[in-house]
Write a protein that holds these residues in place. Sequence first.
Motif, short mmCIF file in Angstrom:
data_model
loop_
_atom_site.label_atom_id
_atom_site.label_comp_id
_atom_site.label_asym_id
_atom_site.label_seq_id
_atom_site.Cartn_x
_atom_site.Cartn_y
_atom_site.Cartn_z
N ILE A 25 88.93 25.72 58.54
CA ILE A 25 90.21 25.65 57.84
C ILE A 25 91.06 24.59 58.52
O ILE A 25 91.42 24.73 59.69
CB ILE A 25 90.90 27.03 57.88
N GLU A 26 91.34 23.51 57.80
CA GLU A 26 92.01 22.35 58.39
C GLU A 26 93.41 22.16 57.85
O GLU A 26 93.71 22.55 56.71
CB GLU A 26 91.19 21.08 58.10
N SER A 27 94.27 21.55 58.66
CA SER A 27 95.63 21.23 58.24
C SER A 27 95.60 20.38 56.98
O SER A 27 94.67 19.61 56.75
CB SER A 27 96.37 20.48 59.35
N GLU A 28 96.65 20.57 56.16
CA GLU A 28 96.85 19.80 54.93
C GLU A 28 95.80 20.09 53.86
O GLU A 28 95.69 19.35 52.89
CB GLU A 28 96.92 18.29 55.22
N HIS A 29 95.03 21.16 54.03
CA HIS A 29 94.04 21.54 53.02
C HIS A 29 94.34 22.95 52.51
O HIS A 29 94.96 23.76 53.19
CB HIS A 29 92.62 21.50 53.60
N SER A 30 93.87 23.22 51.30
CA SER A 30 94.04 24.53 50.67
C SER A 30 92.67 25.13 50.38
O SER A 30 91.76 24.42 49.95
CB SER A 30 94.83 24.40 49.36
N TYR A 31 92.56 26.43 50.61
CA TYR A 31 91.30 27.14 50.44
C TYR A 31 91.54 28.36 49.55
O TYR A 31 92.40 29.19 49.86
CB TYR A 31 90.74 27.58 51.79
N ILE A 32 90.81 28.45 48.47
CA ILE A 32 90.95 29.55 47.53
C ILE A 32 89.70 30.42 47.67
O ILE A 32 88.60 30.02 47.27
CB ILE A 32 91.09 29.05 46.08
N ILE A 33 89.87 31.58 48.29
CA ILE A 33 88.76 32.51 48.52
C ILE A 33 88.69 33.45 47.32
O ILE A 33 89.64 34.19 47.07
CB ILE A 33 88.96 33.32 49.82
N THR A 34 87.58 33.42 46.60
CA THR A 34 87.47 34.25 45.41
C THR A 34 86.17 35.04 45.43
O THR A 34 85.33 34.85 46.32
CB THR A 34 87.61 33.38 44.13
N GLY A 35 86.00 35.90 44.46
CA GLY A 35 84.82 36.75 44.39
C GLY A 35 85.21 38.11 43.82
O GLY A 35 86.39 38.43 43.68
N ASP A 36 84.20 38.88 43.49
CA ASP A 36 84.44 40.21 42.93
C ASP A 36 85.10 41.13 43.95
O ASP A 36 85.09 40.85 45.16
CB ASP A 36 83.12 40.84 42.47
N SER A 37 85.63 42.24 43.48
CA SER A 37 86.16 43.27 44.36
C SER A 37 85.04 43.74 45.30
O SER A 37 83.93 43.99 44.86
CB SER A 37 86.68 44.44 43.52
N GLY A 38 85.34 43.82 46.59
CA GLY A 38 84.34 44.24 47.57
C GLY A 38 83.52 43.12 48.15
O GLY A 38 82.63 43.34 48.99
#
Length: 196
Positions: A25-38
Motif C-alpha cells: 500500500i503506497e502513498s498517493e494510491h487508492s486500493y479498493i478491496i472487494t469480494g463476497d461477504s466472508g
Amino acid sequence: MIIEVKEVSKSYDGKKVLDNFSLHIESEHSYIITGDSGAGKTTLLRLILGLEKPDEGKVGLLGDYKYPYIVSGTVFQEDRLVESLDAVTNCTMVSKKIFRETVTEELLKLLSEEDIRKPVRDLDEGKRRLVCIARACCIPNDVLIMDEPFKGMDEKTRQKAISFVRDKQGSGPLVIATGYTEGLEFGRIIELKTEG
C-alpha cells in the motif's frame, strides 16, 4: 510511505479467511478491496490497522519512516458514534487536533445545517455514514482506511461522498473495503475470494 502486507494468513475457528495474501500500500494510491461477504475484507483492514495479528506473515512499514506506527483516519464497518451527541461533537471528540469550526465547515459539504446539529440517532443510515466519513477525514492522518463507508446511501449521496473522500485523501494512501465498486474505478480493484 509503504505499508507492506506480506504473505498474511488468518483463520477464525479453523476457517481460513486470508491465505498467503500480500499487498503493498503506497502513498498517493487508492486500493479498493472487494469480494463476497466472508472473503476477508474487514479482516484485512483490521490487520493493517494492527487491531488483529496474522496467524502467519506480517504487516509493517517499509522505507524511511520515522515512527513505528501510522495514524489512520478510519471508518469502521459499524458507525461507532455517540448516539445522543450531534455530528460536530462526534467528529471533534476523537482528537484534540480537530476544531469545531473546521469540522462544521467539512460536514456542511455533506449534510445540511439542521442535520449536523441534531443527535446522530435521528439521522438515517446514509447520513450517519457521512458523519463517519467526515470524522475519519478530519483527523490528521497518514492513511485513510474505510470499511463499507458508503452503505445506506443513494447514488447521488454516494457520488458526493466519494468526491469528498478523494479530495481529503491528499498524498496518503486510501484503502476502501466494499462489496460494491461502482464509482471507485479510480483505485486498484483487489478482489478477495471466499475460501472453498
